[in-house]
Design an enzyme around this catalytic site. Structure first.
Site, mmCIF file in Angstrom:
data_model
loop_
_atom_site.group_PDB
_atom_site.id
_atom_site.type_symbol
_atom_site.label_atom_id
_atom_site.label_comp_id
_atom_site.label_asym_id
_atom_site.label_seq_id
_atom_site.Cartn_x
_atom_site.Cartn_y
_atom_site.Cartn_z
ATOM 1 N N TYR A 162 0.828 -1.201 0.000
ATOM 2 C CA TYR A 162 0.000 0.000 0.000
ATOM 3 C C TYR A 162 0.868 1.260 0.000
ATOM 4 C CZ TYR A 162 -3.353 3.485 1.464
ATOM 5 O OH TYR A 162 -4.137 4.601 1.517
ATOM 6 N N TRP A 164 1.199 5.759 -1.406
ATOM 7 C CA TRP A 164 0.817 6.880 -2.256
ATOM 8 C C TRP A 164 1.791 7.144 -3.390
ATOM 9 C CZ3 TRP A 164 -2.680 11.161 -2.774
ATOM 10 C CH2 TRP A 164 -3.956 10.833 -2.304
HETATM 11 N N1 LIG Z 1 -1.312 7.595 12.839
HETATM 12 C C1 LIG Z 1 -1.739 7.725 11.586
HETATM 13 N N2 LIG Z 1 -1.278 6.902 10.639
HETATM 14 C C2 LIG Z 1 -1.702 7.017 9.362
HETATM 15 C C3 LIG Z 1 -2.647 8.006 9.021
HETATM 16 C C4 LIG Z 1 -3.135 8.865 10.042
HETATM 17 O O1 LIG Z 1 -3.978 9.743 9.795
HETATM 18 N N3 LIG Z 1 -2.645 8.711 11.298
HETATM 19 N N4 LIG Z 1 -3.062 8.114 7.711
HETATM 20 C C5 LIG Z 1 -3.045 6.898 6.925
HETATM 21 C C6 LIG Z 1 -3.315 7.208 5.525
HETATM 22 S S1 LIG Z 1 -4.826 7.939 5.203
HETATM 23 C C7 LIG Z 1 -2.494 6.876 4.517
HETATM 24 S S2 LIG Z 1 -3.023 7.119 2.916
HETATM 25 C C8 LIG Z 1 -1.181 6.248 4.771
HETATM 26 C C9 LIG Z 1 -0.091 6.778 3.854
HETATM 27 O O2 LIG Z 1 0.979 5.944 3.851
HETATM 28 P P1 LIG Z 1 1.966 5.881 2.575
HETATM 29 O O3 LIG Z 1 1.187 5.983 1.343
HETATM 30 O O4 LIG Z 1 2.823 4.691 2.759
HETATM 31 O O5 LIG Z 1 2.798 7.206 2.787
HETATM 32 P P2 LIG Z 1 3.788 7.965 1.816
HETATM 33 O O6 LIG Z 1 4.684 8.747 2.693
HETATM 34 O O7 LIG Z 1 3.043 8.706 0.763
HETATM 35 O O8 LIG Z 1 4.636 6.798 1.181
HETATM 36 C C10 LIG Z 1 4.989 6.746 -0.144
HETATM 37 C C11 LIG Z 1 6.422 6.263 -0.264
HETATM 38 O O9 LIG Z 1 6.666 5.940 -1.618
HETATM 39 C C12 LIG Z 1 7.878 6.535 -2.055
HETATM 40 N N5 LIG Z 1 7.727 6.790 -3.496
HETATM 41 C C13 LIG Z 1 7.211 7.862 -4.126
HETATM 42 N N6 LIG Z 1 7.235 7.689 -5.452
HETATM 43 C C14 LIG Z 1 7.772 6.489 -5.682
HETATM 44 C C15 LIG Z 1 8.062 5.758 -6.859
HETATM 45 O O10 LIG Z 1 7.826 6.185 -7.976
HETATM 46 N N7 LIG Z 1 8.619 4.530 -6.695
HETATM 47 C C16 LIG Z 1 8.909 4.009 -5.478
HETATM 48 N N8 LIG Z 1 9.448 2.812 -5.429
HETATM 49 N N9 LIG Z 1 8.667 4.695 -4.341
HETATM 50 C C17 LIG Z 1 8.090 5.907 -4.449
HETATM 51 C C18 LIG Z 1 8.044 7.776 -1.217
HETATM 52 O O11 LIG Z 1 9.401 8.141 -1.128
HETATM 53 C C19 LIG Z 1 7.429 7.327 0.127
HETATM 54 O O12 LIG Z 1 8.387 6.778 0.971
HETATM 55 O O13 LIG Z 1 -0.796 6.497 6.135
HETATM 56 C C20 LIG Z 1 -1.766 6.073 7.066
HETATM 57 N N10 LIG Z 1 -1.226 6.170 8.408
HETATM 58 N N1 LIG Z 2 -1.222 18.210 2.888
HETATM 59 C C1 LIG Z 2 -1.687 16.951 2.848
HETATM 60 N N2 LIG Z 2 -2.867 16.691 2.236
HETATM 61 C C2 LIG Z 2 -3.346 15.415 2.210
HETATM 62 C C3 LIG Z 2 -2.621 14.341 2.759
HETATM 63 C C4 LIG Z 2 -1.378 14.651 3.407
HETATM 64 O O1 LIG Z 2 -0.702 13.759 3.947
HETATM 65 N N3 LIG Z 2 -0.955 15.959 3.418
HETATM 66 N N4 LIG Z 2 -3.098 13.067 2.684
HETATM 67 C C5 LIG Z 2 -4.189 12.782 1.757
HETATM 68 C C6 LIG Z 2 -4.837 11.539 2.187
HETATM 69 S S1 LIG Z 2 -4.158 10.056 1.713
HETATM 70 C C7 LIG Z 2 -5.953 11.525 2.937
HETATM 71 S S2 LIG Z 2 -6.660 10.047 3.397
HETATM 72 C C8 LIG Z 2 -6.613 12.761 3.349
HETATM 73 C C9 LIG Z 2 -6.863 12.765 4.853
HETATM 74 O O2 LIG Z 2 -7.936 13.553 5.158
HETATM 75 P P1 LIG Z 2 -8.522 13.536 6.633
HETATM 76 O O3 LIG Z 2 -8.480 12.178 7.202
HETATM 77 O O4 LIG Z 2 -9.837 14.225 6.625
HETATM 78 O O5 LIG Z 2 -7.452 14.447 7.346
HETATM 79 P P2 LIG Z 2 -6.769 14.457 8.785
HETATM 80 O O6 LIG Z 2 -5.752 15.512 8.676
HETATM 81 O O7 LIG Z 2 -6.332 13.095 9.192
HETATM 82 O O8 LIG Z 2 -7.899 14.902 9.799
HETATM 83 C C10 LIG Z 2 -8.735 16.029 9.593
HETATM 84 C C11 LIG Z 2 -9.137 16.667 10.892
HETATM 85 O O9 LIG Z 2 -9.800 15.735 11.745
HETATM 86 C C12 LIG Z 2 -9.505 16.078 13.086
HETATM 87 N N5 LIG Z 2 -9.840 14.969 13.987
HETATM 88 C C13 LIG Z 2 -9.055 13.987 14.481
HETATM 89 N N6 LIG Z 2 -9.781 13.173 15.271
HETATM 90 C C14 LIG Z 2 -11.054 13.646 15.279
HETATM 91 C C15 LIG Z 2 -12.275 13.246 15.916
HETATM 92 O O10 LIG Z 2 -12.343 12.240 16.612
HETATM 93 N N7 LIG Z 2 -13.379 13.997 15.660
HETATM 94 C C16 LIG Z 2 -13.345 15.113 14.892
HETATM 95 N N8 LIG Z 2 -14.476 15.789 14.723
HETATM 96 N N9 LIG Z 2 -12.218 15.529 14.308
HETATM 97 C C17 LIG Z 2 -11.094 14.789 14.472
HETATM 98 C C18 LIG Z 2 -8.053 16.459 13.038
HETATM 99 O O11 LIG Z 2 -7.722 17.291 14.157
HETATM 100 C C19 LIG Z 2 -7.963 17.201 11.706
HETATM 101 O O12 LIG Z 2 -8.128 18.596 11.882
HETATM 102 O O13 LIG Z 2 -5.832 13.914 3.042
HETATM 103 C C20 LIG Z 2 -5.212 13.904 1.760
HETATM 104 N N10 LIG Z 2 -4.543 15.187 1.602
HETATM 105 MO MO LIG Z 3 -5.056 8.326 2.930
#
Ligand SMILES: Nc1nc2c(c(=O)[nH]1)N[C@H]1C(S)=C(S)[C@@H](COP(=O)(O)OP(=O)(O)OC[C@H]3O[C@@H](n4cnc5c(=O)[nH]c(N)nc54)[C@H](O)[C@@H]3O)O[C@H]1N2
Ligand SMILES: Nc1nc2c(c(=O)[nH]1)N[C@H]1C(S)=C(S)[C@@H](COP(=O)(O)OP(=O)(O)OC[C@H]3O[C@@H](n4cnc5c(=O)[nH]c(N)nc54)[C@H](O)[C@@H]3O)O[C@H]1N2
Ligand SMILES: [Mo]
Length: 821
Positions: A162, A164
């Site tokens: 998994y 991004w």
């Molecule tokens: N505690 C906590 N944990 C979370 C979340 C949270 O809200 N709280 N959010 C979750 C969510 S919503 C998500 S989507 C995940 C995200 O988790 P990831 O999608 O694993 O996060 P990224 O940092 O985008 O990782 C992408 C990696 O791919 C590498 N990369 C980029 N381009 C390429 C390429 O072309 N080739 C190769 N081989 N590598 C490449 C980058 O250097 C980077 O290390 O994390 C989750 N984890």
């Molecule tokens: N700049 C930037 N943009 C992104 C990403 C990134 O890593 N960086 N990741 C992308 C990805 S993969 C995803 S999935 C989305 C994530 O999008 P979201 O999951 O919506 O984003 P988060 O930043 O995890 O959380 C949004 C808000 O929820 C609040 N929050 C946390 N816990 C609670 C709760 O229990 N109740 C309420 N009401 N609020 C709560 C946090 O304080 C925060 O302000 O964003 C996308 N866009």
């Molecule tokens: Mo995500």
């Protein structure tokens, strides 16, 4: 989906679902016609020569970029087509991403892995690295794969991988991995995602579709009609910087319009987040994980005051009668005690929402929690009681914060993309819910409940291949994951940088950045605003290669390279993907230049929003005629009560929206720790991406990730702004830099996700202390429920104290690694 199906779609607007983009399935069938390709190749005059001096347009998740080159080096990077005032600094650090010292320069392998020492998996993350020749590395990985397949079968290969990755239709790292693995007999994969894992499973039962990856009622209609906009657990100002393809910047522009409008803005969030500040919104600071209680309190007030929309409930929903009994005693007073909001405010909200057309924009964080299936179900129930679903400027939207949802769709046709399935389709043999990875490695063969079925983990996961993701950052409970990580015989990671995950591999391939290869992308996700050439900007650095080439070369070791590469070059693919859109455009009489012109012109194609896109109202068709346009639910109606879920009889997912105490929260009888930690997404990063750029200097506190703590809490704990603090619980411990503020609810702390894990190491009790502040060292790795098995990242209690030892070392994780051997 093919062109024919596309034409037949009753509701054309329903077509644009991000779910499909996630699966990287092209919307239009692949152009099988080689002849067309050949025809184009004949007249191809496009240039792939590097521009040494000048400006080149490209794209990344964080937007369209204009890069300035001098003598073949990147000297400047900025946003193009910036639509509003808001600048996205992520667009300025392309040079850092290419030239950072944290790049992996050569293929490398772990010393004791090469020596085949018994139990060498224990040394992952601690061993020395040995430089390999590329061909050697390919042979080594191919041999290990063959060994695994021979000993344990293809199921023992986990290629769920998994992540991004980067923008680009061709160089989609995980798609390429799975394409290769499909050709060599299959693999174990994953289902769902970390983003909206709980809601994407529950919402089809409630609304008949995912909701989280679907187009929203258009922003112009919201701005025109809504009287109140509630931003419920979302941080649009931060998260709209990112697109799954590439951000078109228009979401932020509409957020600016909202700011300047007379619409009342309310943010419901434990943190006064960037969006709340930007909009200068009213802030309702509830306790984390208590959203359902607050929603029930509001619904109870609507019910008791007899002002809920009975006609809407009767016509468009099913099962309210089975919910009513439960709702009757969920008074605002009851709710207030749970969510920590004055009951008077809760009552007033109910009346304000009833009297003023309200649009609820909700993010994903609140469903990334224990019982995360409930909040958006409750929100659908609440908006049903208000009777505003399907009305211009009313209802709820689960993607205004993501993928620029609500930006009106253009008439662009969709470009093609690399496919992971190769005919005959032989994709993942086994799949399990993505966030169950640790559980699956530690408990081979275990059977779990999942969405009304049973899922059995593979008998053994012996080979992990990760590309385009950073699991030792994104997965919850890092220390538990690291225990699991010791078990497989082989772990291979393709990476550009020495991330935590690369550091815990056996073999790493040095991948070139997107700025060192050619590709193509669209922008704006739902809106399809642009088609953008992604030309190679600079020479491949060091010995880096593309994922495409790694998997093509691995394919050769298995004699499947013809199927993998179809005999096409990088530019052949890109040309083909472009022409998939062009063929559709030609038929629809939408102007698009031929590929060579597009490529050479060095500028994005721009497609204007259609009037249909501007007028789009989510679920309008259903509201206009629920018989002719039923929802995809069992009853065809909005399901306030679900018979299907009732039949599953899960103790942790009842058949109507319900408040259930999460495993850890501030209101529990005997909390294991004092603070609730939320770990949302930073405006300076995309998860862990961009951590290794100069942007870090603008936000790091005392060389660590900042942690937000309430002023009174800080005083009580003797913590001052800028102090290094230790944050800990039974699962782990990290150092962070204190930011003392009134912008967070007392007893809540915020530590952003995506911070590279940098353990202190050595033998002492501090060995696992993350010097950098990786939030997942502290999070809980349990399923949201038996229904979705999604991540519960936002359910975590922690303690915090001022760090008292002598100044701890700087995090080393951004440093270079070289072979000492
Ligand atoms: N505690 C906590 N944990 C979370 C979340 C949270 O809200 N709280 N959010 C979750 C969510 S919503 C998500 S989507 C995940 C995200 O988790 P990831 O999608 O694993 O996060 P990224 O940092 O985008 O990782 C992408 C990696 O791919 C590498 N990369 C980029 N381009 C390429 C390429 O072309 N080739 C190769 N081989 N590598 C490449 C980058 O250097 C980077 O290390 O994390 C989750 N984890
Ligand atoms: N700049 C930037 N943009 C992104 C990403 C990134 O890593 N960086 N990741 C992308 C990805 S993969 C995803 S999935 C989305 C994530 O999008 P979201 O999951 O919506 O984003 P988060 O930043 O995890 O959380 C949004 C808000 O929820 C609040 N929050 C946390 N816990 C609670 C709760 O229990 N109740 C309420 N009401 N609020 C709560 C946090 O304080 C925060 O302000 O964003 C996308 N866009
Ligand atoms: Mo995500």
């Amino acid at each position: 989906m093919n062109e024919e199906q596309y034409k037949n779609i009753k509701n054309r607007r329903e077509f644009m679902k991000l779910g499909a983009l996630f699966a990287t399935v092209p919307f239009v069938d692949m152009l099988s016609s080689r002849s067309l390709l050949a025809k184009n190749i004949d007249k191809m005059t496009f240039s792939t020569e590097l521009i040494k001096n000048g400006e080149v347009i490209t794209a990344a998740h964080w937007g369209l970029l204009k890069i300035t080159l001098k003598d073949g080096k990147i000297i400047n990077s900025e946003e193009v087509l910036q639509r509003g005032e808001t600048k996205n600094p992520q667009t300025t650090v392309t040079g850092d991403l290419v030239y950072t010292k944290s790049r992996i320069k050569y293929p490398m392998a772990r010393k004791s892995f090469l020596e085949n020492k018994k139990g060498n998996g224990e040394l992952r993350g601690k061993d020395e690295w040995v430089r390999l020749k590329y061909d050697e590395a390919i042979k080594l990985v191919a041999d290990k794969l063959k060994e695994t397949i021979h000993n344990h079968g293809n199921e023992a290969i986990f290629a769920g991988s998994y992540g991004w990755k980067s923008s680009g239709a061709l160089h989609s790292a995980s798609t390429l991995l799975r394409r290769f693995m499909t050709l060599i007999g299959g693999f174990t994969g994953h289902t769902g995602d970390y983003s909206s894992g709980a809601s994407q499973i529950i919402m089809p039962y409630v609304m008949g579709g995912l909701e989280t990856y679907e187009q929203q009622t258009s922003w112009p209609l919201v701005l025109e009609n809504s009287k109140i906009v509630v931003i419920w657990g979302a941080d649009l100002y931060a998260t709209l910087r990112i697109g799954f393809t590439s951000s078109d910047g228009l979401g932020l522009k509409y957020l600016e319009d909202l700011k300047h409008s007379n619409i009342r803005k309310i943010v419901i969030d434990p943190v006064r987040n960037d969006t709340a500040k930007f909009l200068n919104a009213e802030w309702i600071a509830l306790r984390p994980n208590t959203d359902v209680a607050l929603m029930l309190g509001i619904m109870n007030e609507l019910y008791k005051s007899d002002i809920y929309d009975k006609e809407f409930i009767e016509t468009f929903t099913s099962g309210f009668d089975k919910f009513e009994g439960y709702l009757k005693d969920k008074s605002p007073e009851w709710a207030g005690k749970i969510c920590g909001i004055d009951s008077k405010i809760i009552k007033k909200l109910a009346h304000d929402f009833k009297d003023n057309l309200t649009c609820f924009m909700s993010g994903f964080a609140l469903q990334r929690a224990h019982h995360g299936e409930q909040p958006h179900w409750a929100l659908a129930t609440l908006t049903s009681m208000l009777g505003t679903i399907g009305k211009k400027g009313g209802g709820f939207g689960l993607s205004y914060h993501f993928g620029n949802g609500g930006v009106p769709e253009s008439n662009a046709k969709v470009i093609g993309a690399m496919r992971q399935g190769v005919e005959p389709a032989n994709n993942a043999k086994l799949k399990f819910p993505v966030a169950r990875i640790t559980d699956a490695i530690l408990n081979p063969g275990k059977t779990i409940d999942a969405n009304g079925a049973k899922v059995t983990y593979p008998k053994k996961i012996d080979f992990i291949y990760w590309t385009g993701g950073n699991p030792i950052c994104h997965q919850q409970n890092t220390n538990e994951l690291l225990k699991a990580w010791k078990k497989p015989s082989t772990i291979v990671v393709n990476e550009m940088y020495w991330t935590s995950s690369a550091r815990h591999a056996d073999v790493v391939f040095p991948i070139c950045t997107p700025y060192e290869r050619n590709d193509i992308t669209m922008s704006g996700d739902y809106s399809k605003t642009n088609i953008v050439p992604m030309r190679q900007l600079v020479e491949k650095q060091f010995e880096s290669v593309s994922d495409y080439d790694v998997f093509l070369d691995l394919s050769k070791q298995f004699n499947v390279e013809d199927k993998f590469g179809e005999g096409k070059s990088e530019m052949d693919w890109i040309n083909q993907f472009y022409n998939q859109a062009k063929t559709g455009a030609d038929k629809a009489e939408i102007e698009m230049p031929d590929f060579a012109t597009f490529w050479n012109e060095n500028k994005p194609l721009n497609f204007d929003a259609t009037s249909e896109g501007q007028d789009f109202v989510r679920h309008q068709d259903f509201i206009e005629d629920p018989i002719l346009n039923p929802l995809g639910t069992k009853s065809g109606l909005i399901e306030i009560y679900s018979e299907e879920i009732a039949k599953m009889n899960y103790d942790d997912c009842p058949p109507h929206a319900t408040w259930i105490e999460p495993k850890e929260w501030l209101g529990m009888k005997k909390p294991a720790a004092e603070f609730h930690m939320v770990s949302p997404h930073s405006k300076y990063r995309l998860h862990s991406q961009l951590s290794n750029t100069s942007l870090r200097d603008t936000y790091a506190v005392n060389e660590r990730e900042p942690i937000l703590i309430n002023t009174n809490d800080a005083k009580r704990k003797g913590i001052k702004n800028g102090d290094i603090v230790r944050v800990y619980n039974s699962r782990g411990q990290v150092l962070a830099g204190a930011v003392v503020t009134d912008d967070i609810r007392p007893n809540v702390v915020r530590l952003y996700e995506g911070n590279w894990y940098s353990p202190k190491g050595g033998k002492g009790k501090d060995a696992d202390l993350c010097l950098n502040g990786n939030a997942n060292c502290l999070t809980l790795d349990i399923s949201s429920s038996k229904l979705a098995n999604a991540t519960s990242a936002h359910t975590a209690l922690v303690n915090i104290e001022k760090y008292k030892g002598k100044k701890p070392p700087k995090p080393y994780v951004f440093d270079e690694i070289d072979s000492k051997i």
